[in-house]
Design an enzyme around this catalytic site. Sequence first.
Site, mmCIF file in Angstrom:
data_model
loop_
_atom_site.group_PDB
_atom_site.id
_atom_site.type_symbol
_atom_site.label_atom_id
_atom_site.label_comp_id
_atom_site.label_asym_id
_atom_site.label_seq_id
_atom_site.Cartn_x
_atom_site.Cartn_y
_atom_site.Cartn_z
ATOM 1 N N CYS A 36 24.080 1.954 -76.535
ATOM 2 C CA CYS A 36 24.291 1.028 -75.289
ATOM 3 C C CYS A 36 23.414 -0.152 -75.457
ATOM 4 O O CYS A 36 23.188 -0.785 -74.372
ATOM 5 C CB CYS A 36 23.875 2.078 -74.112
ATOM 6 S SG CYS A 36 21.996 2.596 -74.154
ATOM 7 N N ASP A 38 20.002 -0.152 -74.886
ATOM 8 C CA ASP A 38 18.870 -0.029 -74.134
ATOM 9 C C ASP A 38 17.412 0.413 -75.010
ATOM 10 O O ASP A 38 17.783 0.684 -76.188
ATOM 11 C CB ASP A 38 19.049 1.220 -73.025
ATOM 12 C CG ASP A 38 20.122 0.638 -71.878
ATOM 13 O OD1 ASP A 38 20.150 -0.818 -71.748
ATOM 14 O OD2 ASP A 38 20.790 1.525 -71.474
ATOM 15 N N CYS A 63 19.290 3.423 -68.355
ATOM 16 C CA CYS A 63 19.721 3.988 -67.220
ATOM 17 C C CYS A 63 18.945 4.998 -66.313
ATOM 18 O O CYS A 63 17.930 5.393 -67.050
ATOM 19 C CB CYS A 63 21.343 4.664 -67.470
ATOM 20 S SG CYS A 63 21.262 5.880 -68.571
ATOM 21 N N CYS A 107 20.847 9.218 -74.032
ATOM 22 C CA CYS A 107 19.787 8.570 -73.176
ATOM 23 C C CYS A 107 18.382 9.304 -73.290
ATOM 24 O O CYS A 107 17.232 8.676 -73.299
ATOM 25 C CB CYS A 107 20.221 8.336 -71.795
ATOM 26 S SG CYS A 107 21.762 7.671 -71.744
HETATM 27 FE FE1 FES Z 1 21.672 3.251 -72.184
HETATM 28 FE FE2 FES Z 1 21.438 5.609 -70.780
HETATM 29 S S1 FES Z 1 23.097 4.305 -71.137
HETATM 30 S S2 FES Z 1 19.992 4.720 -71.857
#
Ligand code: FES
Length: 211
Positions: A36, A38, A63, A107
Amino acid sequence: MPLPYSEIVMEHFRNPRNVGRIEDPDAKAVEGSPSCGDMVAVYLMVDEESQRITDIKFESYGCASNIATGSIITELAKGKTIGEAKTITWKDAADALGGLPPIKTHCSVLAVDGLRAAVENYEERHGLVKEREATTVEVIKKRLKHVMNPVVGLDVVRTNLVKGIEVSDGTVRVELDLREDHQFAASMSEEIREKLEPRWDVQHVEVVFVG
Ligand code: FES
């Protein structure tokens, strides 16, 4: 349809514990998720004698699940020894949060990986690593998969930003396909150094911009 987050997840998301950074920490790690894009950063202060975590903070660019998991793992890890903290699993985190939607597993894995990597960073910085694997190009590549290319939010290996890796006599040379005056050049160079310098057999890390 909204994701079925538990009450506990929502509470930790709204009021995350231990958010922030520690200046001059005893250990730190930044982990990114290729799925993702992140990131999560974990900072530790450790009492050298007892090896207990006296302070822990995290920053999340993820998220709600990621923030809630960062919050819960910092709570779980605080006061534990680094050995104990290393055994905290994503399942422990998910259980403590009253469950997470399966689609959000990565995540929580990301946050737990951040904690584990911070503990490993502490072990490396303090000469506590038992299995001393020699540093090779493959080992370096594996590590660099945890350094994000901030331009696209994926790691520097996957995005072909790494053009060359050489390892010889304790010196590691990493070539990046980026201009030296690029806005992210300095921060990426620092992150790469931070990932590689603690290795037991690495004395010097050179990051060269060949873009
Ligand atoms: Fe990227 Fe949750 S969708 S950390």
